[in-house]
Design a protein around this motif. Structure first.
Motif, PDB file in Angstrom:
ATOM      1  N   LEU A  22       0.823  -1.238   0.003  1.00 11.52           N
ATOM      2  CA  LEU A  22       0.103  -0.179  -0.220  1.00 11.52           C
ATOM      3  C   LEU A  22       0.883   1.269   0.015  1.00 11.52           C
ATOM      4  CD1 LEU A  22      -2.745  -1.004   2.467  1.00 11.52           C
ATOM      5  CD2 LEU A  22      -3.007  -0.877  -0.053  1.00 11.52           C
ATOM      6  N   ALA A  23       1.991   1.154   0.381  1.00 12.91           N
ATOM      7  CA  ALA A  23       3.102   2.455   0.328  1.00 12.91           C
ATOM      8  C   ALA A  23       3.382   2.660  -0.811  1.00 12.91           C
ATOM      9  CB  ALA A  23       4.174   1.758   1.369  1.00 12.91           C
ATOM     10  N   LEU A  24       3.196   1.627  -1.834  1.00 11.29           N
ATOM     11  CA  LEU A  24       3.507   2.032  -3.294  1.00 11.29           C
ATOM     12  C   LEU A  24       2.386   3.057  -3.642  1.00 11.29           C
ATOM     13  CD1 LEU A  24       4.511  -1.482  -4.688  1.00 11.29           C
ATOM     14  CD2 LEU A  24       5.979   0.458  -4.112  1.00 11.29           C
ATOM     15  N   LEU A  25       1.219   2.877  -3.287  1.00 15.23           N
ATOM     16  CA  LEU A  25       0.089   3.682  -3.746  1.00 15.23           C
ATOM     17  C   LEU A  25       0.266   5.167  -3.114  1.00 15.23           C
ATOM     18  CD1 LEU A  25      -2.868   4.820  -4.672  1.00 15.23           C
ATOM     19  CD2 LEU A  25      -3.578   4.001  -2.343  1.00 15.23           C
ATOM     20  N   LEU A  26       1.158   5.372  -1.923  1.00 15.04           N
ATOM     21  CA  LEU A  26       1.224   6.537  -1.203  1.00 15.04           C
ATOM     22  C   LEU A  26       2.667   7.182  -1.940  1.00 15.04           C
ATOM     23  CD1 LEU A  26       0.601   8.649   1.319  1.00 15.04           C
ATOM     24  CD2 LEU A  26       1.953   7.460   2.758  1.00 15.04           C
ATOM     25  N   ALA A  27       3.444   6.580  -2.042  1.00 17.02           N
ATOM     26  CA  ALA A  27       4.809   6.734  -2.928  1.00 17.02           C
ATOM     27  C   ALA A  27       4.328   7.551  -4.505  1.00 17.02           C
ATOM     28  CB  ALA A  27       5.768   5.787  -3.159  1.00 17.02           C
ATOM     29  N   GLY A  28       3.219   6.794  -4.835  1.00 17.06           N
ATOM     30  CA  GLY A  28       2.717   7.054  -6.420  1.00 17.06           C
ATOM     31  C   GLY A  28       2.020   8.513  -6.359  1.00 17.06           C
ATOM     32  N   LEU A  29       1.326   8.881  -5.083  1.00 18.12           N
ATOM     33  CA  LEU A  29       0.610  10.047  -4.896  1.00 18.12           C
ATOM     34  C   LEU A  29       1.490  11.217  -4.790  1.00 18.12           C
ATOM     35  CD1 LEU A  29      -2.384   9.265  -2.588  1.00 18.12           C
ATOM     36  CD2 LEU A  29      -2.371  10.775  -4.852  1.00 18.12           C
ATOM     37  N   ALA A  30       2.724  10.544  -3.895  1.00 15.51           N
ATOM     38  CA  ALA A  30       3.657  11.756  -3.578  1.00 15.51           C
ATOM     39  C   ALA A  30       4.313  12.336  -4.934  1.00 15.51           C
ATOM     40  CB  ALA A  30       4.766  11.418  -2.501  1.00 15.51           C
ATOM     41  N   LEU A  31       4.816  11.209  -5.541  1.00 13.09           N
ATOM     42  CA  LEU A  31       5.665  11.580  -6.917  1.00 13.09           C
ATOM     43  C   LEU A  31       4.727  12.141  -7.659  1.00 13.09           C
ATOM     44  CD1 LEU A  31       7.621   8.073  -7.353  1.00 13.09           C
ATOM     45  CD2 LEU A  31       8.333  10.457  -6.729  1.00 13.09           C
ATOM     46  N   ALA A  32       3.562  12.149  -7.969  1.00 14.90           N
ATOM     47  CA  ALA A  32       2.512  12.727  -8.747  1.00 14.90           C
ATOM     48  C   ALA A  32       2.455  14.183  -8.345  1.00 14.90           C
ATOM     49  CB  ALA A  32       1.232  12.019  -9.239  1.00 14.90           C
ATOM     50  N   ARG A  33       2.425  14.297  -7.201  1.00 12.22           N
ATOM     51  CA  ARG A  33       2.156  15.656  -6.381  1.00 12.22           C
ATOM     52  C   ARG A  33       3.580  16.419  -6.741  1.00 12.22           C
ATOM     53  NH1 ARG A  33      -1.694  18.616  -5.266  1.00 12.22           N
ATOM     54  NH2 ARG A  33      -2.741  16.970  -3.856  1.00 12.22           N
ATOM     55  N   ALA A  34       4.565  15.860  -6.567  1.00 11.63           N
ATOM     56  CA  ALA A  34       5.907  16.395  -6.987  1.00 11.63           C
ATOM     57  C   ALA A  34       6.199  17.031  -8.330  1.00 11.63           C
ATOM     58  CB  ALA A  34       7.055  15.580  -6.429  1.00 11.63           C
ATOM     59  N   LEU A  35       5.473  16.109  -9.357  1.00  9.69           N
ATOM     60  CA  LEU A  35       5.761  16.406 -10.479  1.00  9.69           C
ATOM     61  C   LEU A  35       4.800  17.497 -11.264  1.00  9.69           C
ATOM     62  CD1 LEU A  35       6.253  12.605 -12.105  1.00  9.69           C
ATOM     63  CD2 LEU A  35       8.010  14.682 -11.741  1.00  9.69           C
ATOM     64  N   ALA A  36       3.740  17.503 -10.269  1.00  5.80           N
ATOM     65  CA  ALA A  36       2.460  18.432 -10.799  1.00  5.80           C
ATOM     66  C   ALA A  36       2.536  19.863 -10.150  1.00  5.80           C
ATOM     67  CB  ALA A  36       1.155  17.989 -10.112  1.00  5.80           C
ATOM     68  N   THR A  37       3.664  20.138  -9.430  1.00  5.93           N
ATOM     69  CA  THR A  37       3.922  21.426  -8.751  1.00  5.93           C
ATOM     70  C   THR A  37       5.503  21.756  -8.889  1.00  5.93           C
ATOM     71  OG1 THR A  37       3.331  22.810  -7.049  1.00  5.93           O
ATOM     72  CG2 THR A  37       4.254  20.386  -6.397  1.00  5.93           C
ATOM     73  N   ARG A  38       5.408  23.235  -8.887  1.00  6.91           N
ATOM     74  CA  ARG A  38       6.885  23.722  -8.369  1.00  6.91           C
ATOM     75  C   ARG A  38       6.795  24.515  -7.208  1.00  6.91           C
ATOM     76  NH1 ARG A  38       8.716  21.701 -12.274  1.00  6.91           N
ATOM     77  NH2 ARG A  38       8.729  22.283 -14.732  1.00  6.91           N
ATOM     78  N   GLU A  39       5.689  24.598  -6.481  1.00  5.97           N
ATOM     79  CA  GLU A  39       5.418  25.244  -5.381  1.00  5.97           C
ATOM     80  C   GLU A  39       6.324  24.487  -4.193  1.00  5.97           C
ATOM     81  OE1 GLU A  39       1.740  26.519  -4.295  1.00  5.97           O
ATOM     82  OE2 GLU A  39       1.228  26.606  -6.470  1.00  5.97           O
ATOM     83  N   ARG A  40       7.221  25.123  -3.456  1.00  9.42           N
ATOM     84  CA  ARG A  40       7.829  24.639  -2.409  1.00  9.42           C
ATOM     85  C   ARG A  40       7.211  23.683  -1.209  1.00  9.42           C
ATOM     86  NH1 ARG A  40      11.541  29.238  -0.272  1.00  9.42           N
ATOM     87  NH2 ARG A  40      11.057  30.378  -2.197  1.00  9.42           N
ATOM     88  N   LEU A  41       5.906  24.325  -0.884  1.00 15.09           N
ATOM     89  CA  LEU A  41       5.204  23.781   0.070  1.00 15.09           C
ATOM     90  C   LEU A  41       4.830  22.279  -0.212  1.00 15.09           C
ATOM     91  CD1 LEU A  41       3.569  23.914   2.754  1.00 15.09           C
ATOM     92  CD2 LEU A  41       1.836  24.840   1.409  1.00 15.09           C
ATOM     93  N   TRP A  42       4.421  22.275  -1.436  1.00 15.51           N
ATOM     94  CA  TRP A  42       3.713  20.885  -1.921  1.00 15.51           C
ATOM     95  C   TRP A  42       5.046  20.021  -2.346  1.00 15.51           C
ATOM     96  CZ3 TRP A  42      -0.494  20.234  -0.150  1.00 15.51           C
ATOM     97  CH2 TRP A  42      -1.522  21.140  -0.157  1.00 15.51           C
ATOM     98  N   LEU A  43       6.299  20.436  -2.645  1.00 17.31           N
ATOM     99  CA  LEU A  43       7.184  19.571  -2.847  1.00 17.31           C
ATOM    100  C   LEU A  43       7.778  19.251  -1.475  1.00 17.31           C
ATOM    101  CD1 LEU A  43       9.198  21.661  -5.490  1.00 17.31           C
ATOM    102  CD2 LEU A  43       8.186  19.408  -5.735  1.00 17.31           C
ATOM    103  N   ALA A  44       7.478  20.032  -0.496  1.00 20.92           N
ATOM    104  CA  ALA A  44       7.861  19.361   0.860  1.00 20.92           C
ATOM    105  C   ALA A  44       6.885  18.665   1.576  1.00 20.92           C
ATOM    106  CB  ALA A  44       8.026  20.783   2.047  1.00 20.92           C
ATOM    107  N   ALA A  45       5.607  18.743   1.009  1.00 21.59           N
ATOM    108  CA  ALA A  45       4.499  17.897   1.413  1.00 21.59           C
ATOM    109  C   ALA A  45       4.803  16.521   0.850  1.00 21.59           C
ATOM    110  CB  ALA A  45       3.019  18.426   1.182  1.00 21.59           C
ATOM    111  N   ALA A  46       5.251  16.636  -0.506  1.00 22.11           N
ATOM    112  CA  ALA A  46       5.389  15.350  -1.396  1.00 22.11           C
ATOM    113  C   ALA A  46       6.625  14.680  -0.792  1.00 22.11           C
ATOM    114  CB  ALA A  46       5.933  15.616  -2.653  1.00 22.11           C
ATOM    115  N   ALA A  47       7.762  15.208  -0.213  1.00 24.67           N
ATOM    116  CA  ALA A  47       8.752  14.560   0.352  1.00 24.67           C
ATOM    117  C   ALA A  47       8.403  14.136   1.845  1.00 24.67           C
ATOM    118  CB  ALA A  47       9.870  15.742   0.572  1.00 24.67           C
TER     119      ALA A  47
END
Length: 178
Positions: free
Chosen positions: A29-54
């Motif tokens: 299930l962690a793969l689902l969460l990692a996928g969400l994180a990577l998609a969020r990181a690729l979809a934004t350039r904003e530092r806050l959302w990059l930090a949330a993805a990290a």
């Protein structure tokens, strides 16, 4: 389209985790969460959302490495924390989030409107603190079913109630101020 899909996956995350618990180990299930994180990181350039993805990737890694469910259940806490930071910082570095949204419809927002939107932003900050606290409590102390019910349904109903109540209140404020 990508943002809508990300939003839908984020909203569906608690029920997905709950319904997959009996069939899939947390590490998968962690793969689902990692996928969400990577998609969020690729979809934004904003530092806050990059930090949330990290942060999301850290939760996914902790879950995968320890085959633990708790890090997966902490994702709604992280989302509330990120939104609290976003809304809270906008109070210190105006315009507030709600003011920015209001100016899309009313570019020449009067001073009373700016004060109102600032107050609404403060209310949302309070909501994120409360909602994040309950999300944390359900992750740590409640059953998996209670966690999924709160984070996958009740929290969204509470958000809808807050949206609706604010909209009704705004109509009254607008009528009172012409």
């Amino acid at each position: 389209m990508r943002t809508a899909l990300l939003t839908l996956l984020t909203l569906a995350y608690p029920p997905l985790v709950y319904f997959c618990l009996d069939q899939v180990e947390p590490r998968w299930l962690a793969l689902l969460l990692a996928g969400l994180a990577l998609a969020r990181a690729l979809a934004t350039r904003e530092r806050l959302w990059l930090a949330a993805a990290a942060g999301t990737l850290l939760l996914a890694a902790a879950s995968a490495l320890g085959n633990a469910l708790l890090p997966l259940k902490l994702y709604p806490v992280l989302v509330n924390a990120a939104l609290l930071v976003l809304f809270g910082l906008s109070l210190y570095y105006p315009p507030s989030v709600i003011e920015r949204l209001a100016r899309r419809q009313t570019p020449e927002l009067p001073p009373a409107g700016v004060r109102y939107t600032r107050r609404v932003t403060q209310v949302w900050c309070g909501f994120f603190v409360l909602n994040g606290g309950i999300a944390l409590a359900t992750a740590v102390w409640a059953s998996d079913a209670a966690w999924a019910l709160y984070n996958g349904l009740i929290a969204y109903v509470l958000m809808a109630v807050l949206f609706g109540a604010e909209w009704l209140w705004r109509q009254r404020v607008k009528a009172a101020h012409g």
